[in-house]
Write an enzyme that holds these catalytic residues in place. Structure first.
Site, short mmCIF file in Angstrom:
data_model
loop_
_atom_site.label_atom_id
_atom_site.label_comp_id
_atom_site.label_asym_id
_atom_site.label_seq_id
_atom_site.Cartn_x
_atom_site.Cartn_y
_atom_site.Cartn_z
N HIS A 164 0.85 -1.20 0.00
CA HIS A 164 0.00 0.00 0.00
C HIS A 164 0.88 1.25 0.00
CE1 HIS A 164 -3.49 2.53 1.46
NE2 HIS A 164 -2.46 3.27 1.86
N GLU A 165 1.86 1.30 0.89
CA GLU A 165 2.70 2.50 0.99
C GLU A 165 3.50 2.73 -0.28
OE1 GLU A 165 1.99 4.54 3.14
OE2 GLU A 165 0.85 3.19 4.42
N HIS A 220 1.69 4.41 -3.06
CA HIS A 220 1.59 5.88 -3.01
C HIS A 220 2.71 6.51 -3.84
CE1 HIS A 220 -1.70 6.51 -0.32
NE2 HIS A 220 -1.16 5.84 0.69
ZN LIG Z 1 -2.22 5.25 2.40
#
Ligand SMILES: [Zn+2]
Ligand SMILES: *[C@@H]1O[C@H](CO)[C@@H](O)[C@H](O)[C@H]1NC(C)=O
Length: 598
Positions: free
Chosen positions: A403-404, A407
Site C-alpha cells: 500500500h505505501e 503511493h
Molecule cells: Zn495510504
C-alpha cells in the site's frame, strides 16, 4: 529392520532406469538432484548430484560400530559403519571430516575408488551415545567407472576453461571422481576459476580423459531472503526462503547494487535502502556469506525481540524491491519517474531510491510514504501496531508496505513526476484506493474472486482497518459513488474507489481469465494483466488531481490506447455497477453504460 543393502540397490536401479528412459525427470525429483546454471548466454551447465537416501532413528539404532566411537574415534567408527551398511570394502569409504557437539558425533565421508575420492557421492552419519541416530548417503555403482590415472593434464585445457568461465585459474586443483546422471563415473580435474571483477568463483570439473567441462560448483551463494512472499498477506500465511527474487528486466544488477562490480551485502541497493533508525547505520547485513538474508520473523515475541528487527528489515526491503520490479514491468520505469539511485541512462532523474524506515519510532498503528519530485528519494515509514500482545509489525504484513509503496507510484506517475498531483481530498482519496487495490492485486493466486480485507493481522481483527471488505457483493460492501457525499476523509473515499477497482478486476478476470505469472511477465492478455496495464497507463493519462469520473475516463482511454478498446465495455460495466456510469457527476450515481455496451 531397515535394510541399507536394499536401499543401495534401489539407488543403482534408479540410475540405470534414468539412462534408458528418455522421459524427462519429474520436476520435483530433478530439483533434488539437478541444478542448471547459466554461466553466460553461450554456456549452460547442468550439475548433477546423485539421489540421497536418508534415515533417522529417533532414540537410536543399535549397531556394533557405534560403540566404537568412544574407543576408536569418529573416523574409524563411521568409516566401518558406512562400509558395513553398504556392503563395501573400507577402502571405498573416504573419511573427510567429523566432530563432536553437545548433542551428537558427526562423520562425513565420500565414496572412493583406487584412493580417488568422489566429488558428489557422499555419506554422513551421526552417533549419539552408543547408537546410530541418522545415516544418509548418495553412493553410486562403480560398474561404469573411468580409469583412475588421468590421460589429459590441466595445462592442456586450462586456457580454454578460463575463457569459457570468464575467469582465471587460481592454482587450486584436485583429482576426483564425478558421478554423472547417465550412471557413468568420470575422472575429473577439479580446478578453481575466479573473476574478482565480476564476483564469479567456480569449481570446474573437467574430464581427465577428454578435457571436456562436465560440471561446476558455484561458490557464490545466490541472494536469498526469508520473508512473507508477496503473494501472501502476513506471517500466518507462511514464511518462506526465496532465492533470487529480483527481476533482471527491472533490476539489471539485482537489488544490491548499481553495477556488476558494485554490490552490497546489506539491505541497501539501487531501488531501496531498508533500515532501522538511520539509513547510514541501520541496515541489515547478510546472515552468512554472499547475499543471504535469512532471519525468520517470530510472531510469538515482540517486533523488537530476537532477530525480528532483521526479519522485518529484510521483508520490507524485499517487498519494496518486488513492488519496484513488478510495477516496472507494467510501466513504472525510469522514464515514468520511478525510484532508483542509478537510472542506467534510461531516462528520468536518478538518485532517488526509496528510503524505507522499518519499525519507525515516530508513530504507531500506521505507516506512510512521502513522494517528493523525481530525483529526490521517496521516504516510507513503517510503524509497529499496538492492538495485540505481543505487538505486531506492519513491516511483515505485506498489504501495508505494498500500500505505501503504491503511493509512490501513483504520486509519481500522475502529472509527470512532480509529486503534486494527488493533493485534493478526492484525488488523495483515490490515492488510498489505488494503494489498497495494488495490495489486493499482488496477493491473487488464482481466478477465484474473493473478498479482500486490509490490515487484518496487524490489528488482530478479521475486519481489518477498512469499513468493509472489498467485494463484488453489494451487501458485503455497499459503497457507491454517491457515498462520497457523506465522506470527507481520504481513506474513506479511497474505499469507494478501491471497491470499484475490485469490481473492475473481478469482471476482467471473469471475462478474460487469470495469468498466474503476472508478477514476472506483463505480456499476457489475461484479465489480471490487462487490469494492471490499465491501472498504470491510466495514471499517466489522467489529469493532475483527478476526480473519480476523470480517473474512470482515463481507464477507458488507456484501454483504447493499448487494446483498441477491447475491454471498454467490461470496464464501463464495472464502474457503472457502483454508480460511476456515463452520467455520474457531483456524487450523484448513474448506472448507465455507453450505448455500444448495452
Ligand atoms: Zn495510504
Ligand atoms: C552497505 O554496504 C555498502 C557497500 O558495502 C556500504 O557502503 C554501506 O556503508 C553499507 N551500509 C551500512 C549501513 O552498513
Amino acid at each position: 529392520m531397515f535394510s541399507f543393502g536394499k536401499m543401495l540397490n534401489a539407488v543403482v536401479l534408479a540410475l540405470a532406469c534414468s539412462s534408458v528412459n528418455a522421459v524427462p525427470w519429474d520436476a520435483t525429483v530433478k530439483y533434488s538432484t539437478h541444478r542448471t546454471r547459466e554461466i553466460s548466454p553461450a554456456l549452460t551447465i547442468e550439475a548433477y548430484h546423485p539421489p540421497t537416501t536418508y534415515k533417522t532413528f529417533g532414540k537410536g539404532l543399535d549397531d556394533a560400530h557405534a560403540a566404537r566411537v568412544k574407543r576408536e574415534g569418529i573416523e574409524a567408527a563411521s568409516t566401518a559403519f558406512v562400509a558395513s551398511q553398504l556392503g563395501l570394502d573400507e577402502s571405498a569409504v573416504n573419511f573427510k571430516s567429523g566432530y563432536e557437539s553437545e548433542s551428537a558425533h558427526y562423520g562425513y565421508m565420500r565414496q572412493a575408488h583406487d584412493n580417488v575420492p568422489f566429488v558428489n557421492a557422499v555419506a554422513n552419519v551421526a552417533f549419539k551415545d552408543d547408537k546410530v541416530v541418522s545415516f544418509g548417503n548418495s553412493f553410486v555403482s562403480t560398474d561404469n567407472i573411468a580409469a583412475s590415472t588421468p590421460t589429459v593434464e590441466i595445462d592442456s585445457f586450462i586456457s580454454d576453461i578460463e575463457a569459457q568461465l570468464d575467469g582465471k585459474f587460481n592454482d587450486y586443483s584436485s583429482l576426483e571422481y564425478l558421478a554423472k546422471a547417465d550412471g557413468t563415473v568420470a575422472l575429473v580435474h577439479v580446478v578453481q576459476i575466479r573473476n574478482e571483477d565480476t564476483n564469479a568463483w567456480y569449481e570446474a570439473m573437467v574430464d581427465a580423459h577428454s578435457g571436456e567441462l562436465v560440471s561446476i560448483t558455484d561458490f557464490v551463494a545466490d541472494a536469498s531472503y526469508t520473508v512473507v512472499p508477496i503473494s501472501k498477506q502476513d506471517p500466518t500465511d507462511g514464511i518462506e526462503t526465496l532465492s533470487n527474487p529480483a527481476l533482471t528486466a527491472a533490476s539489471p544488477y539485482g537489488w544490491h547494487g548499481t553495477s556488476s562490480t558494485s554490490t552490497t551485502t546489506n539491505t541497501s541497493g539501487n531501488n531501496v535502502v531498508a533500515y532501522k533508525g538511520s539509513s547510514t547505520s541501520g541496515t541489515t547485513s547478510q546472515s552468512s556469506s554472499g547475499q543471504v538474508f535469512n532471519y525468520r520473523y517470530d510472531t510469538s515475541v515482540a517486533p523488537t525481540s530476537g532477530s525480528n528487527v532483521q526479519a522485518a528489515t529484510v521483508n520490507s526491503f524485499y517487498i519494496m524491491n518486488s513492488l519496484h520490479d513488478i510495477s516496472y514491468l507494467y510501466g513504472f520505469t525510469e522514464a515514468a519517474y520511478n525510484f532508483q539511485t542509478s537510472n542506467f541512462g534510461k531516462g528520468g532523474v536518478a538518485n532517488d531510491r526509496v528510503l524505507m524506515s522499518v519499525q519507525d519510532s515516530s508513530g504507531t498503528n500506521n505507516a506512510n510514504f512521502a513522494t517528493p519530485p523525481d530525483g529526490q528519494s521517496g521516504q516510507c515509514r513503517m510503524y509497529i501496531w499496538t492492538y495485540t500482545n505481543p505487538r505486531r509489525d506492519g513491516d511483515v504484513e505485506n498489504d501495508i508496505p505494498v500500500h505505501e509503496g503504491t503511493h509512490g507510484i501513483t504520486n509519481r506517475v500522475t502529472g509527470g513526476g512532480t509529486g503534486r498531483c494527488l493533493q485534493t481530498t478526492e484525488s488523495g482519496g483515490m490515492g488510498e484506493g489505488w494503494s489498497d487495490a495494488m495490495a489486493e492485486w499482488t496477493e491473487q493466486t488464482s481466478a477465484t474472486i474473493s473478498d479482500f480485507t486490509m490490515g487484518g493481522w496487524v490489528t488482530g481483527s478479521t475486519a481489518g482497518i477498512r469499513s468493509y471488505p472489498y467485494s463484488t457483493n453489494a451487501r458485503t460492501n455497499p459503497l457507491r459513488y454517491s457515498t462520497i457525499r457523506t465522506l470527507n476523509e481520504v481513506h474513506d473515499i479511497g474505499e469507494v474507489w478501491a471497491n470499484m477497482l475490485h469490481n473492475v478486476y473481478a469482471l476482467l478476470v471473469g471475462e478474460y481469465g487469470f495469468s498466474a505469472d503476472f508478477k514476472t511477465s506483463a505480456a499476457s492478455d489475461a484479465g489480471n494483466v490487462v487490469y494492471m496495464h490499465l491501472f498504470i497507463d491510466a495514471l499517466a493519462l489522467q489529469p493532475c488531481n483527478p476526480t473519480l469520473p476523470t480517473a474512470r475516463d482515463a481507464w477507458i482511454q488507456a484501454d483504447e490506447n493499448r487494446y483498441g478498446g477491447e475491454h471498454v465495455c467490461t470496464v464501463w460495466t464495472a464502474f457503472a455497477s457502483r454508480g460511476l456510469g456515463v452520467n455520474a457527476r457531483s456524487y450523484t450515481d448513474d448506472t448507465t453504460v455507453p450505448a455500444e455496451c448495452r
